[in-house]
Enzyme design. Structure first.
Site, short mmCIF file in Angstrom:
data_model
loop_
_atom_site.label_atom_id
_atom_site.label_comp_id
_atom_site.label_asym_id
_atom_site.label_seq_id
_atom_site.Cartn_x
_atom_site.Cartn_y
_atom_site.Cartn_z
N LYS A 91 -40.08 14.64 -43.25
CA LYS A 91 -39.38 15.11 -42.06
C LYS A 91 -39.59 16.61 -41.95
O LYS A 91 -39.74 17.31 -42.95
CB LYS A 91 -37.89 14.82 -42.17
CG LYS A 91 -37.18 14.71 -40.84
CD LYS A 91 -37.36 13.32 -40.24
CE LYS A 91 -36.52 13.15 -38.99
NZ LYS A 91 -36.50 11.77 -38.51
N GLY A 191 -22.93 4.58 -26.60
CA GLY A 191 -24.15 5.36 -26.36
C GLY A 191 -25.17 4.53 -25.64
O GLY A 191 -25.79 3.64 -26.22
N VAL A 192 -25.33 4.76 -24.33
CA VAL A 192 -26.29 3.97 -23.55
C VAL A 192 -27.36 4.88 -22.95
O VAL A 192 -27.65 4.84 -21.76
CB VAL A 192 -25.58 3.14 -22.45
CG1 VAL A 192 -24.91 1.93 -23.06
CG2 VAL A 192 -24.57 3.97 -21.66
N GLY A 193 -27.93 5.71 -23.83
CA GLY A 193 -29.07 6.53 -23.43
C GLY A 193 -30.33 5.71 -23.50
O GLY A 193 -30.36 4.54 -23.12
N LYS A 194 -31.40 6.32 -24.03
CA LYS A 194 -32.70 5.64 -24.06
C LYS A 194 -32.64 4.28 -24.75
O LYS A 194 -33.02 3.25 -24.18
CB LYS A 194 -33.73 6.53 -24.77
CG LYS A 194 -34.20 7.71 -23.96
CD LYS A 194 -35.29 8.44 -24.73
CE LYS A 194 -35.84 9.61 -23.92
NZ LYS A 194 -36.91 10.31 -24.67
N VAL A 195 -32.16 4.25 -25.99
CA VAL A 195 -32.16 3.00 -26.75
C VAL A 195 -31.08 2.05 -26.24
O VAL A 195 -31.33 0.87 -26.00
CB VAL A 195 -31.97 3.28 -28.25
CG1 VAL A 195 -31.86 1.96 -29.03
CG2 VAL A 195 -33.13 4.11 -28.79
N GLY A 196 -29.86 2.56 -26.07
CA GLY A 196 -28.75 1.72 -25.63
C GLY A 196 -29.01 1.07 -24.29
O GLY A 196 -28.63 -0.09 -24.05
N HIS A 197 -29.70 1.78 -23.42
CA HIS A 197 -30.03 1.27 -22.09
C HIS A 197 -30.89 0.00 -22.19
O HIS A 197 -30.65 -1.00 -21.52
CB HIS A 197 -30.76 2.37 -21.31
CG HIS A 197 -31.28 1.94 -19.98
ND1 HIS A 197 -32.62 1.67 -19.77
CD2 HIS A 197 -30.66 1.75 -18.80
CE1 HIS A 197 -32.79 1.33 -18.50
NE2 HIS A 197 -31.63 1.37 -17.89
#
EC number: 1.4.1.23
Length: 368
Positions: A91, A191-197
């Site tokens: 990382k 959390g419904v951003g990129k992944v949650g969406h």
């Protein structure tokens, strides 16, 4: 207290002496002309070149940045091992506020720093860095993934991340209720951003009932507008975890969602989400088990994204990646079986399986 290099003695103790250490290499990078200050941590290359994203974040101090890089790199070793990838864990963190300090020149300098490692570390996106940034980094470093399709990459990795979490949910349902079908189950997503969406769409397609929340009202509104049937929203996560009849809780935002305050009031019987580092401290998973709540280890079920970026190195093929991400179902079931067999929580079982794979690889290297 610091040592002769000026580094925090606590950080050096972590690196060389603690269970959280054991890293093969830590590189401090600086380019004064562009303002670049970065830390690249390589935890393990037992399975292959270290693979992990680049985090661009305004750390309070350099010691905090080094500690974060060490922890994140170690986590990537376990994630990549459990995903069946021929990659170790690494990382990188860039110190600074991406809104104010990120420039094309700085990213090019960072690419040169990664390239100086000769392929021991392969970078990608993380918090504060995006596909467009990786396109810039790739101009000075060929060991860069997470690029745009126009530049030979796979683009947004959230599609397969969500697909993998969905497979983890199906496996969790199989273990907890004897049936992988999610139709009729009530799933709460924080959390419904990129992944949650994308996860919402998978669940609705199968006939699940979905409850959502997000700190951004526009993200919730987008979901409700796109899916007027089958989705309801609540004010916040505190409300979500208390929803009556909740079957599955999916933390898909910040880490530390499972803590001493949330676990006692959680109504769901399964926790399976995309967020990293969901357990606030090691004792939390025992608290979940004591309440009969099944926890699907986050770094196992959210590995779809790293599966996707790793595939770029071989010429990206979406169908090949999706087939690999589908195996998260079997991997999750195997972890639950190992946990039951050994009498330990699932996260500990996942760690054991990952550690064994890395140990076997190291033994193979030694025998050659």
């Amino acid at each position: 207290m610091t040592d002769v290099t000026g580094a925090s003695a606590d950080v050096l103790h972590t690196l060389f002496h603690s269970d959280q250490g054991g890293h093969e290499q830590v590189v401090l990078c600086q380019d004064r002309a562009t303002g670049l200050k970065a830390v690249i941590a390589i935890h393990s290359t037992a399975l292959g070149p270290a693979l992990g994203g680049t985090r661009f974040y305004p750390y309070a101090n350099e010691a905090e940045a080094v500690a974060d890089a060490l922890n994140l790199a170690r986590g990537m070793s376990y994630k990549n091992a459990m995903a069946g990838l021929d990659h170790g864990g690494g990382k990188a963190v860039i110190i600074g506020d991406p809104e104010h300090h990120k420039t094309e020149e700085l990213l090019l300098a960072y690419g040169r720093a990664v390239a100086s490692l000769g392929g021991r570390y392969v970078t990608a996106c993380d918090v504060g860095t995006y596909v467009a940034d990786m396109d810039v980094v790739a101009r000075t470093c060929r060991w860069t993934t997470g690029r745009s399709p126009e530049n030979g990459g796979a683009g947004d990795s959230s599609v397969l991340t969500a697909f993998g979490v969905y497979q983890g949910m199906r496996a969790s349902a199989q273990h907890q209720w004897g049936d992988p079908v999610l139709r009729g189950r009530k799933v709460g997503i924080a959390g419904v951003g990129k992944v949650g969406h994308h996860l919402v769409r998978h669940l609705l397609d199968e006939g699940a009932e979905v409850v959502v929340t997000d700190v951004r009202p526009d993200a919730v509104r987008r979901i409700l507008d796109e899916h007027p049937e089958g989705v309801t929203a609540v004010a916040d996560t505190e409300t979500l975890i208390r929803v009556e009849g909740l079957d599955i809780y999916a933390p898909c935002a910040l880490g530390g969602a499972l803590n001493d305050a949330s676990v006692p009031v959680l109504t769901a019987k399964v926790v399976c989400g995309a967020a990293n580092n969901q357990l606030a401290h090691p004792g939390v998973e025992k608290d979940l088990a004591d309440r009969g709540i099944l926890y699907a280890p986050d770094y196992v079920v959210n590995a779809g994204g790293v599966i996707q970026v790793a595939d770029e190195l071989h010429g990206f093929d979406f169908d090949r990646c999706k087939a690999k991400a589908a195996k998260i179902f079997d991997t999750t079931l195997a972890i639950f079986a190992r946990a039951k067999e050994d009498g330990i929580p699932p996260a500990a079982a996942a760690d054991r399986i990952a550690e064994q794979r890395m140990a076997d690889a190291r033994a193979g290297h030694a025998a050659q």
